[in-house]
Design a protein around this motif. Structure first.
Motif, PDB file in Angstrom:
ATOM      1  N   GLY A 213      28.243  39.216  32.857  1.00 28.46           N
ATOM      2  CA  GLY A 213      28.109  40.003  34.099  1.00 28.46           C
ATOM      3  C   GLY A 213      28.620  39.289  35.330  1.00 28.46           C
ATOM      4  O   GLY A 213      28.710  39.899  36.398  1.00 28.46           O
ATOM      5  N   HIS A 214      28.980  37.998  35.239  1.00 33.12           N
ATOM      6  CA  HIS A 214      29.499  37.302  36.426  1.00 33.12           C
ATOM      7  C   HIS A 214      30.869  37.895  36.777  1.00 33.12           C
ATOM      8  O   HIS A 214      31.692  38.144  35.884  1.00 33.12           O
ATOM      9  CB  HIS A 214      29.621  35.797  36.136  1.00 33.12           C
ATOM     10  N   PRO A 215      31.107  38.142  38.073  1.00 34.05           N
ATOM     11  CA  PRO A 215      32.365  38.811  38.450  1.00 34.05           C
ATOM     12  C   PRO A 215      33.624  38.092  37.963  1.00 34.05           C
ATOM     13  O   PRO A 215      34.597  38.744  37.555  1.00 34.05           O
ATOM     14  CB  PRO A 215      32.326  38.825  39.984  1.00 34.05           C
ATOM     15  N   GLU A 216      33.604  36.753  37.976  1.00 33.49           N
ATOM     16  CA  GLU A 216      34.809  36.038  37.493  1.00 33.49           C
ATOM     17  C   GLU A 216      35.014  36.313  36.007  1.00 33.49           C
ATOM     18  O   GLU A 216      36.131  36.570  35.556  1.00 33.49           O
ATOM     19  CB  GLU A 216      34.652  34.526  37.735  1.00 33.49           C
ATOM     20  N   VAL A 217      33.898  36.288  35.250  1.00 32.95           N
ATOM     21  CA  VAL A 217      33.971  36.513  33.800  1.00 32.95           C
ATOM     22  C   VAL A 217      34.443  37.948  33.518  1.00 32.95           C
ATOM     23  O   VAL A 217      35.295  38.171  32.642  1.00 32.95           O
ATOM     24  CB  VAL A 217      32.599  36.233  33.143  1.00 32.95           C
ATOM     25  N   ASN A 218      33.933  38.918  34.284  1.00 35.14           N
ATOM     26  CA  ASN A 218      34.379  40.307  34.092  1.00 35.14           C
ATOM     27  C   ASN A 218      35.882  40.423  34.293  1.00 35.14           C
ATOM     28  O   ASN A 218      36.586  41.107  33.545  1.00 35.14           O
ATOM     29  CB  ASN A 218      33.665  41.240  35.085  1.00 35.14           C
ATOM     30  N   GLY A 219      36.375  39.743  35.342  1.00 34.48           N
ATOM     31  CA  GLY A 219      37.817  39.761  35.606  1.00 34.48           C
ATOM     32  C   GLY A 219      38.586  39.129  34.464  1.00 34.48           C
ATOM     33  O   GLY A 219      39.587  39.676  33.987  1.00 34.48           O
ATOM     34  N   LEU A 220      38.094  37.976  33.967  1.00 33.50           N
ATOM     35  CA  LEU A 220      38.786  37.269  32.876  1.00 33.50           C
ATOM     36  C   LEU A 220      38.822  38.125  31.615  1.00 33.50           C
ATOM     37  O   LEU A 220      39.841  38.200  30.918  1.00 33.50           O
ATOM     38  CB  LEU A 220      38.098  35.933  32.576  1.00 33.50           C
ATOM     39  N   LEU A 221      37.689  38.788  31.327  1.00 29.70           N
ATOM     40  CA  LEU A 221      37.638  39.642  30.120  1.00 29.70           C
ATOM     41  C   LEU A 221      38.705  40.729  30.193  1.00 29.70           C
ATOM     42  O   LEU A 221      39.304  41.099  29.181  1.00 29.70           O
ATOM     43  CB  LEU A 221      36.242  40.259  29.976  1.00 29.70           C
ATOM     44  N   GLY A 222      38.964  41.227  31.404  1.00 31.48           N
ATOM     45  CA  GLY A 222      39.986  42.270  31.576  1.00 31.48           C
ATOM     46  C   GLY A 222      41.355  41.805  31.110  1.00 31.48           C
ATOM     47  O   GLY A 222      42.169  42.590  30.615  1.00 31.48           O
ATOM     48  N   TYR A 223      41.642  40.490  31.284  1.00 31.34           N
ATOM     49  CA  TYR A 223      42.958  39.952  30.898  1.00 31.34           C
ATOM     50  C   TYR A 223      43.106  39.764  29.391  1.00 31.34           C
ATOM     51  O   TYR A 223      44.184  39.465  28.897  1.00 31.34           O
ATOM     52  CB  TYR A 223      43.215  38.620  31.624  1.00 31.34           C
ATOM     53  N   THR A 224      42.002  39.917  28.660  1.00 29.14           N
ATOM     54  CA  THR A 224      42.088  39.728  27.196  1.00 29.14           C
ATOM     55  C   THR A 224      42.542  41.026  26.494  1.00 29.14           C
ATOM     56  O   THR A 224      42.848  41.012  25.311  1.00 29.14           O
ATOM     57  CB  THR A 224      40.720  39.334  26.598  1.00 29.14           C
ATOM     58  N   PHE A 225      42.522  42.126  27.255  1.00 26.80           N
ATOM     59  CA  PHE A 225      42.900  43.441  26.706  1.00 26.80           C
ATOM     60  C   PHE A 225      42.227  43.722  25.360  1.00 26.80           C
ATOM     61  O   PHE A 225      42.871  43.998  24.345  1.00 26.80           O
ATOM     62  CB  PHE A 225      44.432  43.574  26.604  1.00 26.80           C
ATOM     63  N   GLY A 226      40.908  43.562  25.366  1.00 26.47           N
ATOM     64  CA  GLY A 226      40.118  43.908  24.182  1.00 26.47           C
ATOM     65  C   GLY A 226      39.988  42.776  23.177  1.00 26.47           C
ATOM     66  O   GLY A 226      39.291  42.927  22.165  1.00 26.47           O
ATOM     67  N   LYS A 227      40.663  41.619  23.425  1.00 24.53           N
ATOM     68  CA  LYS A 227      40.575  40.531  22.426  1.00 24.53           C
ATOM     69  C   LYS A 227      39.622  39.434  22.906  1.00 24.53           C
ATOM     70  O   LYS A 227      39.680  38.310  22.422  1.00 24.53           O
ATOM     71  CB  LYS A 227      41.959  39.927  22.198  1.00 24.53           C
ATOM     72  N   GLY A 228      38.766  39.761  23.864  1.00 28.07           N
ATOM     73  CA  GLY A 228      37.898  38.736  24.435  1.00 28.07           C
ATOM     74  C   GLY A 228      36.465  38.815  23.930  1.00 28.07           C
ATOM     75  O   GLY A 228      35.930  39.900  23.692  1.00 28.07           O
ATOM     76  N   LEU A 229      35.848  37.635  23.778  1.00 23.59           N
ATOM     77  CA  LEU A 229      34.426  37.575  23.389  1.00 23.59           C
ATOM     78  C   LEU A 229      33.746  36.562  24.298  1.00 23.59           C
ATOM     79  O   LEU A 229      34.325  35.505  24.608  1.00 23.59           O
ATOM     80  CB  LEU A 229      34.303  37.131  21.932  1.00 23.59           C
ATOM     81  N   LEU A 230      32.531  36.890  24.715  1.00 26.35           N
ATOM     82  CA  LEU A 230      31.823  36.023  25.656  1.00 26.35           C
ATOM     83  C   LEU A 230      30.882  35.085  24.917  1.00 26.35           C
ATOM     84  O   LEU A 230      30.150  35.503  24.020  1.00 26.35           O
ATOM     85  CB  LEU A 230      31.027  36.910  26.635  1.00 26.35           C
ATOM     86  N   LEU A 231      30.896  33.812  25.298  1.00 32.13           N
ATOM     87  CA  LEU A 231      29.951  32.848  24.737  1.00 32.13           C
ATOM     88  C   LEU A 231      29.076  32.337  25.865  1.00 32.13           C
ATOM     89  O   LEU A 231      29.529  31.564  26.711  1.00 32.13           O
ATOM     90  CB  LEU A 231      30.702  31.662  24.098  1.00 32.13           C
TER      91      LEU A 231
END
Ligand code: SF4
Length: 582
Positions: A127-145
């Motif tokens: 939920g951190h805004p930077e993390v949300n932005g980064l996830l957007g750049y993965t185009f569906g290939k991102g997973l959060l740890l």
């Protein structure tokens, strides 16, 4: 007792850059609103100040009314996802991208590896805004740890790329990376934690080991501030997370001798300064060991009495320089005039933020009545001395007092860009220097009915120069809060580098003028001695930003000591040479 401020406390490069970009835009926006996509920084006090200046945060693009006349929308240091950027572009607003370059680098790493079919593991806070932005750049290939356990829950993955939120906890990052390496030995790992975050966290850890208690200053909604508080508490050190000085648990802190203070990357200096100032004052109050001379000195700086003493010193210097009999009356008038003008103007101007964030703020709020009555008395007394000294002296003092009081008065009709002298950019430094020089260097010969000579002109130029340099230096220290409240001081207008060039030029001109004065206009050799305070203030100026641990009131007092040094130099010259010269 000791209070230690972390050297890394306060705005990081990325936040400072974003705030500067917004404030630069705010200077030219007129009545138009500037939107920030999310609060510019995680600090409610700063966000409120910005809102008053027409810089409004929106959390959803739909909050911006259709057809709104806005100067633009700011992308903050955290950055946004490409999908959100597309939505912003659709709003037809000017986009000002203040994404921190270090966050931009993480976005670029993700984009490159996502395009090559890597699974992107982001170590960060959900939920951190930077993390949300980064996830957007993965185009569906991102997973959060967010924790080591998340690694064990990952599905089997082929190609793995790991990055971290720039403000992630260094220790947690290493734990998670170790778990990732165990499961995916071929994973490509990028340590993208920002170096400023690493330095800040490591300083807090060592400070917490050394101190009896820790204070962490910053927004409760700021993840990096919360992380600092957690790290500080780790060795069992009592830790207090506060947003402002008003929240300090004074009684609990009183039980501790050594107190360490740090702050998150989005905490402005003026809030940190007020916390340090409050803690230092309270600690000093309870401790008998603290040097009472130091406490008295701090009190005199805070209450403007030190400035008044400085004005008296400059008046005696000017009288010695002009080979006059030094009369205590004119020293008293200079001191009282300066005290009255400083306190009255702060009082008149306090609601428009003249003392916001300053170390004087609390004192002015607590003792409004005393400040007002003593400053009026000081003004009346100095005018009374003017009456006793003759018509010319009285009219001179009356003119200077009127100028001082009219400085804040709104003379022009509303709607005009400059309604008072104060509104003229840079006017404060020039008006203050002019008033001090006139009262200290010109009033004594006027009152004594002596002619104004070239020596009077050199005295005037010396006092004008030294007061101007000190006043601009003081503005350099407060540039962050001045920008936030919209004050147009010289450093705000021309920037740090050009202000430093200006101060170098004025200091050099003063030295040349004083060195040449005995030859060119036949002044007494005191002019050589007056080079000492100029060199002193120049040294302060070279060091002013390299002493991050000093509190505001001490920095201000150190600068004002230049006037005392001028007075001491003049009296040393008088005692050595008997006023005759070399
Ligand atoms: Fe940039 Fe580092 Fe500040 Fe984040 S913490 S905004 S990456 S400088």
């Amino acid at each position: 007792m000791s209070v230690k401020l972390a050297e890394t406390a306060g705005f990081c490069m990325g936040v400072k850059r974003a705030v500067d970009m917004v404030l630069e835009l705010a200077q030219h926006k007129g009545q138009e609103t500037i939107y920030t996509y999310g609060p510019l920084i995680h600090n409610p006090q700063t966000v409120e100040l910005l809102r008053k200046r027409g810089i409004v945060p929106v959390t959803d693009i739909e909050e911006i009314p259709a057809g709104t006349k806005a100067a633009g929308i700011i992308i903050r240091a955290h950055g946004i996802s490409p999908q959100e950027r597309k939505l912003l572009l659709g709003k037809n607003l000017k986009i000002i991208d203040a994404t921190c370059p270090k966050v931009g680098r993480v976005q670029a790493i993700i984009k490159k590896h996502a395009a090559r079919d890597f699974s992107i593991l982001i170590i960060g806070d959900a939920g951190h805004p930077e993390v949300n932005g980064l996830l957007g750049y993965t185009f569906g290939k991102g997973l959060l740890l967010a924790a080591v356990e998340d690694v064990h829950r990952l599905p089997p993955l082929d190609k793995v790329c790991v990055v971290a939120q720039t403000t992630q906890s260094v220790d947690e990052y290493h734990r998670i990376v170790a778990a990732v390496r165990a499961r995916f030995p071929d994973a490509i790992i990028f340590d993208t934690i920002c170096d400023s975050t690493e330095r800040r966290q490591s300083e807090v850890k060592s400070l917490a080991e050394e101190m009896d208690a820790m204070i962490i200053v910053g927004g409760r909604n700021s993840a990096n501030t919360q992380r600092l508080a957690d790290l500080a508490a780790l060795p069992g050190t009592p830790t207090f997370h506060v947003e402002t000085a008003e929240e300090l648990p004074v009684e609990q802190l009183a039980a501790h001798e050594k107190i360490g203070i740090s702050a998150g990357a989005s905490t402005p200096n003026w809030i940190i300064d007020r916390v340090v100032d409050t803690v230092t004052t309270r600690q000093a109050d309870k401790s008998r060991q603290v040097n009472s001379i130091f406490r008295f000195w701090v009190w005199s700086v805070r209450t403007d009495l030190y400035s008044a003493l400085g004005a008296g010193c400059l008046a005696s210097t000017a009288m010695l320089f002009q080979e006059m009999t030094v009369r205590f009356l004119y020293i008293a008038v200079a001191s009282l005039y300066v005290y009255a003008m400083h306190t009255l103007n702060r009082f008149i101007n306090r609601k428009t933020g003249s003392i916001i964030g300053s170390f004087r703020e609390e004192s002015y709020r607590r003792h409004e009545g005393q400040y007002l009555s003593t400053s009026v008395l000081a003004l009346v007394f100095s005018l009374g001395v003017g009456i006793l000294s003759g018509r010319a002296a009285f009219l001179f003092l009356l003119a200077m007092s009127t100028l001082g009081i009219l400085y804040n008065a709104q003379l022009a009709p509303s709607g005009w860009p400059f309604r008072s002298i104060r509104d003229l950019p840079g006017s404060k430094n020039i008006t203050v220097a002019f008033a001090w020089a006139a009262i200290a260097a010109v009033l004594p010969p006027v009152a004594e009915k002596m002619p104004l000579t070239e020596t009077t002109a050199v005295s005037f130029a010396f006092i004008f120069g030294i007061v101007f340099v000190r006043s601009v230096l003081s503005d350099l220290l407060g540039v962050q809060s001045d920008k936030l409240v919209g004050k147009e001081t010289i450093p705000v207008l021309i920037g740090n580098d050009r202000t430093q060039q200006l101060l170098n030029t004025i200091s050099l001109t003063l030295v040349v003028m004083l060195a040449a004065a005995t030859t060119l206009v036949r002044t007494v050799s005191l002019s050589y001695f007056l080079i000492i305070p100029v060199i002193y203030i120049w040294i302060c100026f070279r060091l002013y930003d390299r002493k991050p641990g000093l509190i505001g009131v001490v920095k201000e007092g150190v600068l004002e000591t230049a006037y005392i040094i001028a007075g001491l130099s003049a009296w040393a010259w008088y005692l050595i040479f008997g006023g005759k010269g070399l």
